[in-house]
Scaffold this motif. Structure first.
Motif, PDB file in Angstrom:
ATOM      1  N   ALA A  21      73.186  -0.942  41.744  1.00 42.39           N
ATOM      2  CA  ALA A  21      74.372  -0.772  42.578  1.00 42.39           C
ATOM      3  C   ALA A  21      73.959  -0.349  43.984  1.00 42.39           C
ATOM      4  O   ALA A  21      72.836   0.127  44.204  1.00 42.39           O
ATOM      5  CB  ALA A  21      75.302   0.274  41.956  1.00 42.39           C
ATOM      6  N   ASP A  22      74.900  -0.484  44.933  1.00 37.85           N
ATOM      7  CA  ASP A  22      74.600  -0.138  46.319  1.00 37.85           C
ATOM      8  C   ASP A  22      74.123   1.295  46.452  1.00 37.85           C
ATOM      9  O   ASP A  22      73.183   1.597  47.201  1.00 37.85           O
ATOM     10  CB  ASP A  22      75.835  -0.355  47.201  1.00 37.85           C
ATOM     11  CG  ASP A  22      76.148  -1.832  47.408  1.00 37.85           C
ATOM     12  OD1 ASP A  22      75.451  -2.667  46.799  1.00 37.85           O
ATOM     13  OD2 ASP A  22      77.080  -2.134  48.173  1.00 37.85           O
ATOM     14  N   GLU A  23      74.792   2.215  45.714  1.00 39.45           N
ATOM     15  CA  GLU A  23      74.387   3.632  45.842  1.00 39.45           C
ATOM     16  C   GLU A  23      72.980   3.871  45.287  1.00 39.45           C
ATOM     17  O   GLU A  23      72.239   4.710  45.788  1.00 39.45           O
ATOM     18  CB  GLU A  23      75.405   4.541  45.148  1.00 39.45           C
ATOM     19  CG  GLU A  23      75.641   4.257  43.666  1.00 39.45           C
ATOM     20  CD  GLU A  23      76.812   3.303  43.447  1.00 39.45           C
ATOM     21  OE1 GLU A  23      77.429   3.382  42.360  1.00 39.45           O
ATOM     22  OE2 GLU A  23      77.109   2.493  44.357  1.00 39.45           O
ATOM     23  N   ASP A  24      72.592   3.098  44.248  1.00 39.47           N
ATOM     24  CA  ASP A  24      71.227   3.218  43.720  1.00 39.47           C
ATOM     25  C   ASP A  24      70.214   2.741  44.747  1.00 39.47           C
ATOM     26  O   ASP A  24      69.149   3.343  44.922  1.00 39.47           O
ATOM     27  CB  ASP A  24      71.081   2.382  42.438  1.00 39.47           C
ATOM     28  CG  ASP A  24      71.987   2.858  41.313  1.00 39.47           C
ATOM     29  OD1 ASP A  24      72.067   4.083  41.109  1.00 39.47           O
ATOM     30  OD2 ASP A  24      72.620   2.005  40.675  1.00 39.47           O
ATOM     31  N   ARG A  26      70.644   2.586  48.079  1.00 34.98           N
ATOM     32  CA  ARG A  26      70.574   3.509  49.221  1.00 34.98           C
ATOM     33  C   ARG A  26      69.801   4.779  48.862  1.00 34.98           C
ATOM     34  O   ARG A  26      69.056   5.310  49.688  1.00 34.98           O
ATOM     35  CB  ARG A  26      71.979   3.850  49.708  1.00 34.98           C
ATOM     36  CG  ARG A  26      72.659   2.702  50.444  1.00 34.98           C
ATOM     37  CD  ARG A  26      73.875   3.161  51.232  1.00 34.98           C
ATOM     38  NE  ARG A  26      74.370   2.082  52.068  1.00 34.98           N
ATOM     39  CZ  ARG A  26      75.360   1.258  51.714  1.00 34.98           C
ATOM     40  NH1 ARG A  26      75.942   1.397  50.505  1.00 34.98           N
ATOM     41  NH2 ARG A  26      75.745   0.296  52.528  1.00 34.98           N
ATOM     42  N   ALA A  27      69.970   5.256  47.660  1.00 35.72           N
ATOM     43  CA  ALA A  27      69.205   6.438  47.229  1.00 35.72           C
ATOM     44  C   ALA A  27      67.710   6.129  47.214  1.00 35.72           C
ATOM     45  O   ALA A  27      66.886   6.959  47.622  1.00 35.72           O
ATOM     46  CB  ALA A  27      69.674   6.887  45.844  1.00 35.72           C
ATOM     47  N   GLN A  28      67.353   4.920  46.762  1.00 30.43           N
ATOM     48  CA  GLN A  28      65.937   4.534  46.753  1.00 30.43           C
ATOM     49  C   GLN A  28      65.413   4.393  48.185  1.00 30.43           C
ATOM     50  O   GLN A  28      64.271   4.776  48.478  1.00 30.43           O
ATOM     51  CB  GLN A  28      65.747   3.224  45.998  1.00 30.43           C
ATOM     52  CG  GLN A  28      64.307   2.745  45.907  1.00 30.43           C
ATOM     53  CD  GLN A  28      63.415   3.717  45.143  1.00 30.43           C
ATOM     54  OE1 GLN A  28      63.878   4.414  44.239  1.00 30.43           O
ATOM     55  NE2 GLN A  28      62.146   3.789  45.509  1.00 30.43           N
ATOM     56  N   GLU A  30      66.337   6.069  50.824  1.00 33.06           N
ATOM     57  CA  GLU A  30      66.072   7.404  51.356  1.00 33.06           C
ATOM     58  C   GLU A  30      64.836   8.020  50.703  1.00 33.06           C
ATOM     59  O   GLU A  30      64.076   8.748  51.337  1.00 33.06           O
ATOM     60  CB  GLU A  30      67.291   8.315  51.138  1.00 33.06           C
ATOM     61  CG  GLU A  30      68.548   7.845  51.859  1.00 33.06           C
ATOM     62  CD  GLU A  30      68.323   7.652  53.354  1.00 33.06           C
ATOM     63  OE1 GLU A  30      67.579   8.454  53.957  1.00 33.06           O
ATOM     64  OE2 GLU A  30      68.894   6.702  53.921  1.00 33.06           O
ATOM     65  N   GLU A  53      70.363  -2.340  54.909  1.00 35.76           N
ATOM     66  CA  GLU A  53      71.780  -2.144  55.225  1.00 35.76           C
ATOM     67  C   GLU A  53      72.476  -3.466  55.527  1.00 35.76           C
ATOM     68  O   GLU A  53      73.628  -3.675  55.146  1.00 35.76           O
ATOM     69  CB  GLU A  53      71.926  -1.180  56.402  1.00 35.76           C
ATOM     70  CG  GLU A  53      71.547   0.270  56.075  1.00 35.76           C
ATOM     71  CD  GLU A  53      72.462   0.899  55.028  1.00 35.76           C
ATOM     72  OE1 GLU A  53      73.544   0.348  54.734  1.00 35.76           O
ATOM     73  OE2 GLU A  53      72.082   1.952  54.485  1.00 35.76           O
ATOM     74  N   LEU A  56      73.080  -5.128  52.144  1.00 37.61           N
ATOM     75  CA  LEU A  56      74.147  -4.473  51.389  1.00 37.61           C
ATOM     76  C   LEU A  56      75.512  -4.725  52.018  1.00 37.61           C
ATOM     77  O   LEU A  56      76.539  -4.724  51.319  1.00 37.61           O
ATOM     78  CB  LEU A  56      73.884  -2.965  51.310  1.00 37.61           C
ATOM     79  CG  LEU A  56      72.654  -2.534  50.497  1.00 37.61           C
ATOM     80  CD1 LEU A  56      72.511  -1.028  50.494  1.00 37.61           C
ATOM     81  CD2 LEU A  56      72.738  -3.067  49.069  1.00 37.61           C
TER      82      LEU A  56
END
Length: 597
Positions: A21-24, A26-28, A30, A53, A56
């Motif tokens: 998912a997008d949040e996964d 973005r967490a990776q 960072e 970005e 996504l």
């Protein structure tokens, strides 16, 4: 319309885990950017963040070289499309990501990759579910260093797709022809896995990591053909050179071992000739784990080994030059002749090397290294006055065209980038030349030929101190390097008023067949009060280049030497007793050249 292969890929991938998912993702992102194992060299953080970005946000189709150059590297919207910055930095970013997942992120949940030849990122699970149990991972260094099997699966799919494209689809443009066209072979090397010579688990991890670092660093030297990781992994550390010769036909074997004792690490490395079993080179490296981390030590040792072994004047090149191929007109033999020419810079060798390289690119039009070397040979027609060719295009024009062709064929080829930097320099595009040189050295940090040439360009362009420092580094890494670099280091020392160093370096240069060597020597000898030596060197120079002094100011300007430095050099030539016209004098008040500001 889908073919059977496409349908099979859909069938396989639809049965696998859903994409992250997008949040996964973005967490990776960072996690990667915040890691000390992912340095920000060449705007790596901004580059990676931008492509992730954009992807996504659903704008993957906008991720092109042009948009990255403008958005990440702040190029003007009308920038030259020949600018190699994006290709160079994308290659570096891929390697940095590979290293991150090797040493810091093997167990991260998400993997971000940028496939070669594209800038759009690819997101997959690192797939810990496919890995062995944690207890097995802890006892096996293999799983400490390698990403999940999902990545291997993706690699197989990508390889199959590439094979389908090459075999089924016809080549429709120059880039595809360049991809598949043959290039001549050079010396071949197999890297055996480094042996664990101790009992501590750190040595086992270090040995695996060092082998991996070498397999990353050595292929950057395009004159050397290195067998891949799969070949290396299939071998025992104690493999015999004769077995390498018989199985793979490789000429050289690099092997070694690692021993860890308390806080000390010792690495031994050696290069062997597989035809004779002779050890051509060996070295021992010692370090302290208390003062530096394990990964920093392994990277440093790998860089030192790669530089000693693979750079253009290194152990393997010396061995090949001493035992050249039977047919010296073979395309690869041209590169050996090029380095022999560079070692003495004689007008006699120049013509033969030019003819050989022109023949090589006629037979192997995708041979990037030959194009690059030919560019430098064309430059020497103009800057040294060597063997002017009857050609409708000027030598500087031919040099720049050949260099751009080399970079187009292989954007990360050190010799291609060196040629482009130098051709831009002599075409009076100084700022662009310096940018290419800086990026090239960041991409190929162990290549002392490139390093030395970059130091020369920095110095000539007015950055004498910085250029001298880079030349010192190149000569420290490669004491047997070309006398050309010693000669330019002597000139830099003279301009920095370090006359003792200037005298020492000019004596080490010893380029008797190179006219400008004698001019620089005359100036240095005169400054040191060695009048007879200055007179003798000056007479040799005038005999070799009688027209040079009449155009001294223009010759210096063509080399991007700033006005106040030109004035200093002209005064030195006059002090050496050489005849130069009065109009050659330059007032320091003329200021700096605009490109240097």
């Amino acid at each position: 319309m889908q073919g059977p292969f496409d349908a099979r890929v859909d069938q396989i991938t639809s049965a696998s885990r859903p994409s992250p998912a997008d949040e996964d993702i973005r967490a990776q992102l960072e996690r990667i950017i915040g890691s000390p194992e992912f340095p920000n060299a060449g705007h790596a953080h901004a580059f990676l963040r931008y492509v992730v970005e954009e992807a996504l946000a659903g704008r993957a189709e906008r991720i092109k070289g042009y948009s990255i150059a403008v958005e990440v590297f702040n190029r003007d919207e009308g920038f030259n499309q020949d600018d190699p910055v994006v290709r160079i930095e994308a290659g570096r970013l891929r390697r940095t990501l590979e290293r991150y997942y090797l040493v810091a992120g093997p167990n991260d949940p998400v993997r971000i990759d940028i496939p070669k030849g594209k800038y759009v990122p690819f997101f997959t699970w690192n797939d810990p579910m496919a890995e062995p149990p944690a207890s097995k991972m802890e006892s096996s260094p293999k799983y400490l260093l390698r990403p999940g099997r999902w990545t291997i699966f993706i690699g197989l799919i990508s390889a199959a797709m590439l094979g389908y494209w090459i075999i089924v689809r016809p080549a429709s443009d120059a880039s595809m022809r360049a991809l598949t066209a043959p290039v001549p072979g050079g010396p071949t090397l197999v890297v055996a896995p480094f042996a664990n010579l101790g009992e501590q688990p750190e040595a086992r991890l270090y040995a695996l990591g060092l082998t991996e670092e070498l397999l990353t660093a050595l292929p950057r030297f395009k004159e050397l053909k290195v067998f891949g990781r799969e070949t290396s992994e299939s071998l025992p550390p104690e493999v015999k050179p004769s077995d390498i010769r018989g199985t793979f036909g490789a000429r050289f074997l690099l092997a070694g071992g690692v021993r860890v004792s308390e806080s000390r690490v010792r690495v031994t490395a050696r290069v062997m000739d597989t035809a004779t079993n002779a050890i051509l080179w060996s070295q021992t490296y010692d370090d302290d784990l208390r003062s530096r981390g394990l990964f920093a030590i392994q990277s440093d040792v790998a860089a030192k080994v790669a530089t000693a072994v693979a750079q253009p004047y290194g152990i393997i090149m010396q061995a090949v030059t001493a035992n050249p191929p039977p047919d010296d007109l073979d395309a690869y033999g041209c590169t050996l002749r090029f380095y022999a020419y560079r070692a003495e810079l004689s007008v006699e060798r120049h013509a033969g090397v030019r003819e050989c390289l022109e023949s090589a690119i006629a037979r192997y039009p995708s041979y990037a290294t030959a194009w690059a070397m030919l560019s430098i040979i064309y430059l020497d027609e103009d800057r040294f006055g060597y063997n002017p060719k009857s050609d409708p295009s000027a030598p500087l024009e031919r040099a720049l065209k050949a260099a751009r062709r080399a970079v187009e064929l292989d954007p990360e080829n050190a010799r291609a980038l060196q040629a482009l930097m130098t051709a831009l320099f002599f075409n009076q595009q100084l700022a662009e030349s310096m940018r290419v040189g800086e990026q090239a050295l960041a991409t190929n940090p162990n290549d002392t030929e490139l390093m030395g040439e970059y130091g020369v360009r920095l110095a000539m362009g007015g950055q004498w101190s910085r250029g001298a420092a880079v030349l010192d580094q190149a000569l420290a890494f490669n004491p047997g390097g070309a006398g050309y670099y010693h000669g330019n280091r002597a000139l830099a020392a003279y301009m920095l008023e370090d006359y003792d160093t200037a005298l020492l370096e000019i004596r080490q240069a010893n380029l008797q067949k190179f006219p400008l060597f004698h001019l620089v020597a005359a100036v240095i000898y005169a400054q040191q009060g060695m009048a007879e030596d200055a007179r003798r060197a000056g007479a040799v120079f005038v005999a070799m280049r009688p027209e040079f002094l009449a155009n001294l100011s223009a010759e210096l300007k063509n080399r991007n030497i700033q006005p106040h430095d030109r004035a200093r050099m002209i005064a030195g030539v006059r002090k050496a007793g050489l005849p130069i016209p009065a109009e050659a004098d330059i007032s320091p008040s003329e200021g700096s050249d605009p490109q240097l500001q």
